[in-house]
Write a protein that holds these residues in place. Structure first.
Motif, mmCIF file in Angstrom:
data_model
loop_
_atom_site.group_PDB
_atom_site.id
_atom_site.type_symbol
_atom_site.label_atom_id
_atom_site.label_comp_id
_atom_site.label_asym_id
_atom_site.label_seq_id
_atom_site.Cartn_x
_atom_site.Cartn_y
_atom_site.Cartn_z
ATOM 1 N N PHE A 110 27.995 22.288 46.518
ATOM 2 C CA PHE A 110 29.340 22.660 46.982
ATOM 3 C C PHE A 110 30.392 21.926 46.156
ATOM 4 N N SER A 111 31.275 22.686 45.526
ATOM 5 C CA SER A 111 32.408 22.088 44.812
ATOM 6 C C SER A 111 33.692 22.779 45.262
ATOM 7 N N VAL A 112 34.807 22.067 45.186
ATOM 8 C CA VAL A 112 36.088 22.642 45.614
ATOM 9 C C VAL A 112 37.119 22.523 44.498
ATOM 10 N N GLN A 113 38.090 23.429 44.529
ATOM 11 C CA GLN A 113 39.155 23.416 43.529
ATOM 12 C C GLN A 113 40.421 24.046 44.097
ATOM 13 N N MET A 114 41.546 23.692 43.484
ATOM 14 C CA MET A 114 42.818 24.305 43.877
ATOM 15 C C MET A 114 42.809 25.781 43.486
ATOM 16 N N GLY A 115 43.373 26.603 44.335
ATOM 17 C CA GLY A 115 43.446 28.032 44.023
ATOM 18 C C GLY A 115 43.825 28.809 45.264
ATOM 19 N N ASP A 116 44.226 30.052 45.067
ATOM 20 C CA ASP A 116 44.534 30.891 46.231
ATOM 21 C C ASP A 116 44.013 32.298 46.016
ATOM 22 N N SER A 117 43.929 33.016 47.103
ATOM 23 C CA SER A 117 43.239 34.309 47.098
ATOM 24 C C SER A 117 43.949 35.373 46.275
ATOM 25 N N GLU A 118 45.220 35.162 45.995
ATOM 26 C CA GLU A 118 45.958 36.225 45.288
ATOM 27 C C GLU A 118 45.830 36.128 43.779
ATOM 28 N N LEU A 120 42.569 34.591 41.997
ATOM 29 C CA LEU A 120 41.330 33.824 41.880
ATOM 30 C C LEU A 120 40.909 33.728 40.412
ATOM 31 N N HIS A 121 40.569 32.516 39.976
ATOM 32 C CA HIS A 121 40.218 32.307 38.569
ATOM 33 C C HIS A 121 38.719 32.497 38.347
ATOM 34 N N PHE A 122 38.246 33.681 38.707
ATOM 35 C CA PHE A 122 36.835 33.998 38.515
ATOM 36 C C PHE A 122 36.708 35.392 37.928
ATOM 37 N N ASP A 123 35.580 35.625 37.261
ATOM 38 C CA ASP A 123 35.338 36.939 36.655
ATOM 39 C C ASP A 123 35.121 37.991 37.733
ATOM 40 N N ASN A 124 35.292 39.246 37.350
ATOM 41 C CA ASN A 124 34.955 40.365 38.233
ATOM 42 C C ASN A 124 33.467 40.299 38.591
ATOM 43 N N ASP A 125 33.139 40.808 39.776
ATOM 44 C CA ASP A 125 31.728 40.988 40.174
ATOM 45 C C ASP A 125 30.922 39.691 40.048
ATOM 46 N N HIS A 126 31.433 38.599 40.576
ATOM 47 C CA HIS A 126 30.849 37.281 40.328
ATOM 48 C C HIS A 126 30.050 36.721 41.509
#
Length: 243
Positions: A110-118, A120-126
């Motif tokens: 489990f890791s956490v990071q700053m970010g919000d749902s509008e 998200l700094h992740f690739d599509n289909d991840h």
């Protein structure tokens, strides 16, 4: 939708900024108040919601509005994923989560990071699964937030959202409204020292489009096989959908 309900009624700060400040302010007392003000029922709600993912056995998960990490810890216990990432806009809440991760020796999972749902700094289909507990009503733009979560979910992946809702039946509705609007803000103010946070909570729940309206919004952004499961006389609801 729901953008007008903000914690501090500031003319200059966005809802997102105000929500982040509010959670920073109450972060150290958040877990205690959650369990105290819900009489511990929130723990049972989380367990029930996470069990909705057992059938798909997710390996890689995202917990949005992770806060102090309680929903993610429940997911680790019940589902045993290989990896879970929590994102939140409040650094104060994430600091509490980081301490809990270290205490439980779960840094490998489990890791956490700053970010919000509008955004998200992740690739599509991840991700195999996405979870959100008591977070969606704080979104500045609910549809945009749901859309971005849909984007980063793998095809066939599942989302589970746990959120407060409004009881509809007499006398639960009346008792709930009294507790939520009269008792809860008083205790919240006393313990958290933030005059606005627990006044904002009932206001944000009142303004949130729960039930069918929320399911329709999920379907609008693309979620299929949606369902809602009302818990404890409708005080909270689990929403699920698949991509």
């Amino acid at each position: 939708m729901n953008e007008n309900i903000t914690p501090y009624q500031s003319e200059t700060a966005t809802k997102k900024e105000q929500v982040a400040s509010m959670f920073d302010n109450i972060s150290k007392k958040y877990d205690f108040l959650n369990h105290f003000l819900s009489l511990g029922i929130d723990i049972l709600w989380r367990k029930r919601a996470i069990r909705e993912l057992k059938s798909i056995k997710p390996r890689v998960m995202l917990d949005v509005a992770t806060g102090t990490g309680d929903f993610a810890f429940e997911a680790i216990t019940i589902l045993q994923p290989e990896k879970i990432i929590g994102v939140d806009i409040s650094d104060g809440m994430l600091n509490v989560a980081r301490k809990k991760i270290a205490e439980r020796n779960l840094g490998g999972v489990f890791s956490v990071q700053m970010g919000d749902s509008e955004g998200l700094h992740f690739d599509n289909d991840h991700f195999d699964a996405i979870t959100v507990a008591f977070g969606v009503r704080n979104y500045e733009n609910l549809e945009k937030g749901l859309s971005d979560m849909f984007r980063v979910l793998k095809p066939g992946g599942k989302i589970v959202i746990l959120e407060f809702s409004k009881p509809r039946a007499f006398p639960i509705k009346q008792a709930y409204n009294f507790y939520f609007k009269q008792i809860l803000p008083h205790f919240g103010k006393l313990f958290s020292k933030d005059n606005s946070a627990y006044t904002y909570l009932p206001e944000s729940v009142s303004a949130f489009p729960d039930g069918d309206a929320f399911v329709e919004l999920m379907e609008k952004v693309g979620f299929k096989q949606t369902k809602e499961i009302r818990l404890t006389f409708g005080i909270s609801t689990i929403y699920t959908g698949q991509k």
